[in-house]
Every structure is written in structure tokens, then in C-alpha cells.
Design an enzyme around this catalytic site. Structure first.
Site, PDB file in Angstrom:
ATOM      1  N   LYS A  85       0.856  -1.427   0.009  1.00 18.98           N
ATOM      2  CA  LYS A  85      -0.232   0.091   0.083  1.00 18.98           C
ATOM      3  C   LYS A  85       0.924   1.281   0.205  1.00 18.98           C
ATOM      4  O   LYS A  85       1.994   1.261   0.272  1.00 18.98           O
ATOM      5  CB  LYS A  85      -0.936  -0.181   1.114  1.00 18.98           C
ATOM      6  CG  LYS A  85      -2.161  -1.088   1.061  1.00 18.98           C
ATOM      7  CD  LYS A  85      -3.383  -0.891   1.775  1.00 18.98           C
ATOM      8  CE  LYS A  85      -4.530  -2.048   1.377  1.00 18.98           C
ATOM      9  NZ  LYS A  85      -5.369  -2.198   2.459  1.00 18.98           N
TER      10      LYS A  85
ATOM     11  N   ARG B 183      -3.716 -10.291   4.632  1.00 16.91           N
ATOM     12  CA  ARG B 183      -4.370 -10.318   3.256  1.00 16.91           C
ATOM     13  C   ARG B 183      -2.928  -9.662   2.551  1.00 16.91           C
ATOM     14  O   ARG B 183      -2.737  -8.351   2.373  1.00 16.91           O
ATOM     15  CB  ARG B 183      -5.509  -9.343   3.085  1.00 16.91           C
ATOM     16  CG  ARG B 183      -6.019  -9.362   1.632  1.00 16.91           C
ATOM     17  CD  ARG B 183      -7.316  -8.369   1.487  1.00 16.91           C
ATOM     18  NE  ARG B 183      -7.854  -8.211   0.241  1.00 16.91           N
ATOM     19  CZ  ARG B 183      -7.422  -7.499  -0.722  1.00 16.91           C
ATOM     20  NH1 ARG B 183      -6.123  -6.842  -0.370  1.00 16.91           N
ATOM     21  NH2 ARG B 183      -8.146  -7.611  -1.899  1.00 16.91           N
TER      22      ARG B 183
HETATM   23  N1  HH2 Z   1      -7.494  -3.775   0.875  1.00 22.28           N
HETATM   24  C1  HH2 Z   1      -7.788  -3.769  -0.585  1.00 22.28           C
HETATM   25  C2  HH2 Z   1      -9.119  -4.664  -1.090  1.00 22.28           C
HETATM   26  N2  HH2 Z   1      -9.732  -5.158  -0.217  1.00 22.28           N
HETATM   27  N3  HH2 Z   1     -10.021  -6.083   2.042  1.00 22.28           N
HETATM   28  C3  HH2 Z   1      -9.764  -6.135   3.336  1.00 22.28           C
HETATM   29  N4  HH2 Z   1     -10.422  -6.808   4.125  1.00 22.28           N
HETATM   30  N5  HH2 Z   1      -8.772  -5.273   3.683  1.00 22.28           N
HETATM   31  C4  HH2 Z   1      -7.943  -4.563   2.980  1.00 22.28           C
HETATM   32  O1  HH2 Z   1      -7.107  -3.992   3.605  1.00 22.28           O
HETATM   33  C5  HH2 Z   1      -8.050  -4.767   1.537  1.00 22.28           C
HETATM   34  C6  HH2 Z   1      -9.262  -5.162   1.114  1.00 22.28           C
HETATM   35  C7  HH2 Z   1      -7.043  -3.146  -1.425  1.00 22.28           C
HETATM   36  O2  HH2 Z   1      -5.968  -3.811  -2.091  1.00 22.28           O
HETATM   37  P1  HH2 Z   1      -6.066  -4.617  -3.654  1.00 22.28           P
HETATM   38  O3  HH2 Z   1      -7.198  -5.436  -3.586  1.00 22.28           O
HETATM   39  O4  HH2 Z   1      -4.647  -4.990  -3.923  1.00 22.28           O
HETATM   40  O5  HH2 Z   1      -6.263  -3.400  -4.461  1.00 22.28           O
HETATM   41  P2  HH2 Z   1      -7.569  -2.775  -5.254  1.00 22.28           P
HETATM   42  O6  HH2 Z   1      -8.558  -2.496  -4.156  1.00 22.28           O
HETATM   43  O7  HH2 Z   1      -6.947  -1.452  -5.937  1.00 22.28           O
HETATM   44  O8  HH2 Z   1      -7.953  -3.802  -6.150  1.00 22.28           O
END
Ligand code: HH2
Length: 280
Positions: free
Chosen positions: A215, A249
Site C-alpha cells: 500500500k 491479506r
Molecule cells: N485492501 C484492498 C482490498 N480489499 N479487504 C480487506 N478486508 N482489507 C484490506 O485492507 C483490503 C481489502 C486493497 O488492495 P487490492 O485488492 O490489492 O487493491 P484494489 O482495491 O485496487 O483492487
């Protein structure tokens, strides 16, 4: 391997996720990626069809379903639930329902059931596990000057309220994991404060999930681009483990598995060798 933590591997079937957008938009690429993460030690695969990065616009349910369903169906065919369960990363009940029908058994809702009034009832009716996450505002605007009285107390009170709502809707408390939502409507100091005082969130008494992987606050601290934040990801997850988190995660499962295995063996005492061979 010491087993008191769980790794949730990220499978983003999106064109625009902040770290891997477009890489797994083809179902076959997403499935291969999910299988690789399961092979590396992920016991939950979190499959998402909508980016929640700061500034992201929402995606209609039919498009989200078109992205994630073939991936969930194929992963459900390939993976025994005992090896890895499938999580749907969505805030829409229609998407979650179809994903559960296709073989998912976990709902990861970054709105903590505020995005869709039907979500809590669905999770209760299907008797599946869920993760409720804190977010200030919505992805489009959440990084516009987020303010709290005390970020940890405010996030803790929010999670306690959402847990009570879920239980009130019939979700057994044992099915709920809580997440402070690192990067979701938080400045760099606010993210660090949450990680530093994560034990206060763990004191609620439910398992705590953290998502720090790659992040932007890690980039702000280290000056590293998104593909080069593994060291920061490891540091924050190990610290979160020591402060009571148990679900992690992450995009990079294999190195996190090693790091958390060592952290868990160090924190738990006394350590006994799995092979009884303890040369150094
Ligand atoms: N972070 C992201 C997405 N979903 N869910 C939970 N429970 N906790 C988190 O910290 C979290 C999440 C963001 O990461 P990513 O899926 O890699 O990115 P994007 O939202 O751009 O797809």
C-alpha cells in the site's frame, strides 16, 4: 509450520487495481495465480472484481460478476475447501450470492455491510465467514483529508457497532473477522497509529485481519514503487502479528508465509523443532 495465522492471497480480476491491475483480467491467468498462491500457503483466496483503490469508481454488479464468476467456478473445481477457501471481495449482495452459489464460502466486505442492506442477511442465511472492514467515506473520496478524534478509538467503536449489527441480523459472532482498513480513509500517521495500537482492536475479541500489502503508505515511508514494497509489507505484517492480528491479506504469499512462520515461532514459547534437528 506454526499455524496460528492465516494467509489470504489476493486475486484481483480487475483492469485497474493499484498494484496488479490488468495482470489477471483473463480468467485463466487469475485461476493460475490463485492456484499458485494456494500452493504457496494461502488458506483463503480473496477474489475481487472491483478495485477499491483511492479514487476508484464503482463497477456495476453484472460487470463484477462477469469478472469473478468464471474464476470462482474454476478454482472451486480445482481446490478442496480443506486446502483453501474462496472469499468474494465485494460489497454487493447480488455478487456475493452468486459467488457463494459458485463455491465461495467467505464474504470480505470493505463496507462492513453498509454498502448493501441485503448483505448481512445473506451472510447469516448462508452461515459463512465474513470480514467487516473500517473505511471512512467511499473509495472515490476517502483520502480527501480524513479526520478522527482518535483514529484507534474511532475505528474500534465503528467495528464494535458493525459487529453488533451483524449479530443482530443473525450472523454468529464466531463467523466474524474485523479489519481496521489500512489505507481506507487514513493518512500515513493514522495508518501507523492503527498498526502501533492494533492490540486495542484485537481486544474486541474477534480475529483481526490486516491488509498492508504494497500500500501507498509503505511507498511514502520508503520511497519505493508499488512493485518494490515487499520489505515494508513484511515488516508491517510481522508487527501486526505481534500485536494480535491473525489473518494477513497479501499479494506475495510465499515470503509472508516464511516471515510469519518465524514471527509465530519466536513469539510462541517454548519453540520445539518440527524435526528435532536443532543445529543452530
Ligand atoms: N485492501 C484492498 C482490498 N480489499 N479487504 C480487506 N478486508 N482489507 C484490506 O485492507 C483490503 C481489502 C486493497 O488492495 P487490492 O485488492 O490489492 O487493491 P484494489 O482495491 O485496487 O483492487
Amino acid at each position: 509450520m506454526t499455524g496460528d495465522f492465516r494467509l489470504m492471497g489476493v486475486v484481483n480480476v480487475t483492469p485497474d487495481s493499484f498494484s496488479d491491475g490488468g495482470r489477471f483480467i483473463e480468467p485463466s491467468a487469475a485461476v493460475a495465480h490463485g492456484l499458485r498462491l494456494a500452493g504457496e500457503g494461502a488458506t483463503i483466496l480473496d477474489i475481487g472484481g472491483e478495485s477499491t483503490r483511492p479514487g476508484a469508481d464503482s463497477v456495476p454488479a453484472d460487470e463484477e460478476l462477469r469478472r469473478v464468476l468464471p474464476v470462482i467456478e474454476e478454482l472451486a473445481r480445482e481446490l478442496q475447501p480443506s486446502r483453501a477457501r474462496l472469499s468474494i471481495d465485494t460489497s454487493k449482495a447480488a455478487v456475493a450470492r452468486a459467488a457463494l452459489d459458485a463455491g465461495a464460502s467467505y464474504v470480505n466486505d470493505v463496507t462492513a455491510f453498509r454498502g448493501d442492506p441485503a448483505m448481512a442477511g445473506l451472510v447469516a442465511e448462508r452461515d459463512v465467514e465474513c470480514c467487516l472492514m473500517h473505511m471512512l467515506g467511499e473509495p472515490r473520496t476517502m483520502q480527501d483529508d480524513p479526520r478522527y478524534d482518535d483514529v484507534v478509538s474511532d475505528v474500534k467503536a465503528f467495528l464494535e457497532r458493525r459487529l453488533a449489527v451483524a449479530v443482530g441480523e443473525g450472523v454468529p459472532e464466531e463467523r466474524v473477522t474485523l479489519d481496521p482498513g489500512i489505507g481506507f480513509g487514513k493518512t500515513l500517521p493514522q495508518n501507523l497509529e492503527l498498526l502501533r495500537r492494533l492490540d486495542e482492536i484485537a481486544a474486541i475479541g474477534r480475529p483481526v485481519l490486516v491488509g498492508t500489502s504494497r500500500k501507498s503508505f509503505l511507498g511514502k515511508l520508503t520511497g519505493r514503487a508499488v512493485d518494490d514494497r515487499l520489505a515494508g509489507t513484511i515488516a508491517t505484517n510481522v508487527l501486526a502479528y505481534a500485536r494480535g492480528a491473525s489473518v494477513f491479506r497479501v499479494h506475495d504469499v510465499a515470503p509472508l508465509r516464511d516471515a510469519l512462520t518465524v514471527a509465530a515461532a519466536t513469539v510462541a514459547a517454548p519453540w520445539t523443532s518440527p524435526t528435532a534437528m536443532t543445529r543452530s
